[in-house]
Design an enzyme around this catalytic site. Structure first.
Site, PDB file in Angstrom:
ATOM      1  N   HIS A  21       0.767  -1.326  -0.007  1.00 11.21           N
ATOM      2  CA  HIS A  21       0.036   0.168   0.185  1.00 11.21           C
ATOM      3  C   HIS A  21       0.854   1.200  -0.031  1.00 11.21           C
ATOM      4  CE1 HIS A  21      -3.156  -2.658   2.176  1.00 11.21           C
ATOM      5  NE2 HIS A  21      -3.837  -2.606   0.982  1.00 11.21           N
ATOM      6  N   LYS A  45     -14.460  -9.223   4.664  1.00 13.08           N
ATOM      7  CA  LYS A  45     -13.379  -9.664   5.129  1.00 13.08           C
ATOM      8  C   LYS A  45     -13.544  -9.495   6.647  1.00 13.08           C
ATOM      9  CE  LYS A  45     -10.360  -7.987   1.515  1.00 13.08           C
ATOM     10  NZ  LYS A  45      -9.726  -7.030   0.736  1.00 13.08           N
TER      11      LYS A  45
END
Ligand code: ADP
Length: 171
Positions: A21, A45
């Site tokens: 990221h 998730k």
């Protein structure tokens, strides 16, 4: 002709944020004037850190890297990404790509967001070294005691260790 000011949002779960990221964020900072990292709740998730904790962890990282991170901020959001983007007056949505496998899903998502709200998505490809890094795998490997310290920032590594220690005590 003057250049247009471009504000991007980078939506994701970031549970936790990884070097992959951060690699995308660093690359995107060269393209955009302002970047808002937008921490969302993923309905599919399992979460390890609450959105508030994730925002705090990312804010700490941004503060650590302040010199190169001007123009970057982080917030949590709920609901539709495109609604959040409109609220923030964002010009584009930023997403990261690791592999061809990502492309299929991201393509669908980007097309949907464009057809729903007319907003463009810009993709940035990660460094090859993070092409296999995902938060899901980081959580799994870390929970089993594997060494993932080279794939996440040190502060995040420490938070993961603390979290799993706490969870083990509760078992
Ligand atoms: P989401 O649940 O929205 O997919 P993630 O935190 O898993 O949230 O990912 C946010 C964005 O970052 C997605 O565009 C994803 O493809 C991208 N991403 C995740 N890991 C990496 C990586 N290692 N390199 C580049 N991009 C990544």
């Amino acid at each position: 002709m003057g250049r247009k000011f471009v504000r991007a949002i980078f939506p994701g779960s970031f549970d936790p944020i990884t070097n992959g990221h951060l690699d995308v964020i660093n690359r995107a900072m060269k393209l955009f004037d302002e970047l808002i990292i937008a921490v969302g709740r993923s309905p599919v998730k399992n979460q390890l850190f609450t959105p508030e904790e994730r925002v705090e962890m990312i804010a700490e990282l941004i503060a650590e890297l302040t010199a190169d991170m001007s123009g970057v901020s982080v917030e949590a959001f709920e609901g539709l990404t495109v609604e959040y983007a409109a609220q923030k007056k964002a010009d584009v949505i930023l997403r990261g790509l690791r592999s061809l496998t990502d492309v299929q899903y991201e393509f669908q998502l980007a097309m949907t967001n464009r057809s729903v709200a007319g907003i463009e998505t810009v993709f940035v490809m990660t460094s090859e070294q993070y092409g296999f890094t995902s938060s899901t795998l980081i959580r799994e490997v870390a929970s089993l005691g594997g060494n993932i310290s080279h794939l996440i920032p040190k502060s995040i590594y420490n938070r993961l260790q603390e979290r799993f220690k706490k969870l083990k005590k509760q078992e």
